[in-house]
Design a protein around this motif. Structure first.
Motif, PDB file in Angstrom:
ATOM      1  N   PHE A  46      77.438 -14.736  97.663  1.00 25.73           N
ATOM      2  CA  PHE A  46      76.448 -13.660  96.838  1.00 25.73           C
ATOM      3  C   PHE A  46      77.708 -12.831  95.530  1.00 25.73           C
TER       4      PHE A  46
ATOM      5  N   TYR B 215      70.164 -11.308  93.879  1.00 29.11           N
ATOM      6  CA  TYR B 215      69.049 -11.308  94.588  1.00 29.11           C
ATOM      7  C   TYR B 215      67.871 -11.495  93.813  1.00 29.11           C
ATOM      8  N   ARG B 216      67.690 -12.030  93.000  1.00 29.32           N
ATOM      9  CA  ARG B 216      66.813 -11.995  92.202  1.00 29.32           C
ATOM     10  C   ARG B 216      66.504 -13.624  92.587  1.00 29.32           C
TER      11      ARG B 216
ATOM     12  N   GLU C 140      64.603 -12.433  95.914  1.00 30.07           N
ATOM     13  CA  GLU C 140      63.438 -11.973  95.561  1.00 30.07           C
ATOM     14  C   GLU C 140      62.495 -12.742  94.623  1.00 30.07           C
TER      15      GLU C 140
END
Length: 398
Positions: free
Chosen positions: A188, A80-81, A84
């Motif tokens: 992921f 996610y980092r 984002e």
């Protein structure tokens, strides 16, 4: 007509995306929300007279180093980092090389690109050359002077026998790119240590790097449709598994430049491969890909555009009948010009490479042994054992 609509919609989306990014940068600045900044240089390539470097300036989101026992949650948070990301536009970057300074400004997505001419032609004692990259200034509240890093640029030596251009997903590592759910799970929920290569890949690629001159200086280039956001994971994946280091040529990810509608996988790969072949007109290449997407048609076009430059093509079979048939059809069309082999495993490719004079016959046994070790460590899957620490030689290479 459809293209006109698509272009107009893309322009609108691009403006909205740019305005939003600018707003968010100002918002974070005003409230001191920016994390410390970092420079992410991408492994790149060049010649004795011209070096190409690309990188990005981002907020450091604290993505942690991969470990074998990382939880699924930790892997998911790190991914996610990555996506984002808080890019830093209009940052001033300085590249120091051979006592000269070269200035460049990041674009609205935080990327910087520079083509520079060395003060003196490079001495090719090693295939990798280091540049110091420094963040001189950024109009960001968390900016502090002294942010520096090293970038690595590959320059093939004149006695390299051939180069190797390889895909990554479903060629080196199991990704299941043709199945969205499985691909998401592999991508992921894993990291650079738990996403492991197909059995025998590291040994086969090292044998190609070694070639027949024994100098281990045949250059590797990795062309993938994965986004630049995945760069650190793929960089670490190659390193921890002792797969030869090489420039990672990925693609941008976002709403801009038609990306909202899906960037053209085929044109991206073809363009990057074309640039490599144009950069090294006296070097021939081995191409490696898989049958899952469009590697075979892309490589067919490369062969047409650069006759005599491609030695052979290895396509990993992902066990989808219609995709395998497409490769077989293209292979038949190429008969008499370039061999395109659809291979079930790495050992088959290694045997062909040895028979073709690309690698030593002794290397085939090493690939077979590594393949069996990998399979025994991951029963039922084509993955590799937990990687050993990098050798000094590997660390020196990049």
């Amino acid at each position: 007509m459809a293209n006109d609509w698509k272009n107009k919609a893309s322009q609108i989306i691009e403006k909205v995306d740019d305005s939003f990014d600018l707003f968010m940068q100002r918002f974070r600045n005003r409230f001191g929300l920016y994390k410390p900044l970092q420079i992410v240089p991408f492994r790149s390539y060049g010649t004795v007279n011209r070096l190409y470097l690309k990188g990005r300036v981002l907020a450091n989101k604290g993505i942690t180093s991969a470990a074998d026992n990382d939880t699924l949650l930790k892997n998911l948070v790190n991914m996610y980092r990555r996506f984002e990301s808080d890019e830093v536009r209009d940052a001033q970057v300085r590249i120091n090389f051979q006592g000269q300074e070269h200035a460049v400004i990041t674009d609205r997505e935080g990327y910087f690109v520079i083509n520079l001419e060395p003060k003196t032609p490079l001495q090719l004692e090693d295939i990798w050359h280091e540049m110091e990259v420094e963040l001189v200034h950024a109009d960001i509240s968390s900016f502090e002077p002294g942010i520096k890093t090293e970038a690595h640029v590959l320059v093939p030596p004149p006695d390299a026998e051939y180069g190797i251009i390889s895909d990554i997903d479903d060629t080196i590592v199991l990704t299941s790119a043709t199945d969205l759910l499985k691909m998401s799970q592999h991508t992921f929920l894993n990291n650079a240590r738990t996403r492991l290569p197909f059995a025998g890949v590291s040994a086969f690629y090292r044998s190609l790097q070694l070639g027949r001159n024994g100098k281990r200086n045949n250059p590797f280039f990795y062309v993938s449709s994965s986004p630049w956001n995945m760069y650190d994971l793929l960089h670490d994946f190659l390193d921890v598994n002792d797969i030869p280091a090489g420039p990672l040529l990925l693609r941008d990810f976002g709403l801009m430049q038609n990306k909202f509608f899906g960037a053209d996988h085929m044109s991206h790969k073809f363009k990057e491969i074309q640039n490599i072949l144009l950069t090294y007109p006296h070097l021939n290449f081995v191409l490696i890909g898989d049958s899952g997407q469009q590697d075979a048609p892309i490589y067919q076009e490369v062969i047409k555009k650069f006759p005599g430059r491609i030695i052979c093509v290895y396509i990993r079979d992902v066990n989808i009948e219609e995709r395998a048939q497409m490769v077989t059809t293209i292979s038949e069309k190429l008969k008499g010009t370039v061999e395109m082999l659809l291979v079930k495993d790495t050992a088959t490719a290694a045997k062909h490479a040895a028979d073709s004079g690309l690698i030593f016959h002794e290397e085939v046994q090493k690939v077979e042994e590594q393949k069996e070790i990998d399979k025994s460590d991951a029963p039922g899957t084509a993955t590799q054992q937990a990687p050993a620490p990098l050798s000094k030689d590997t660390k020196k290479r990049a």
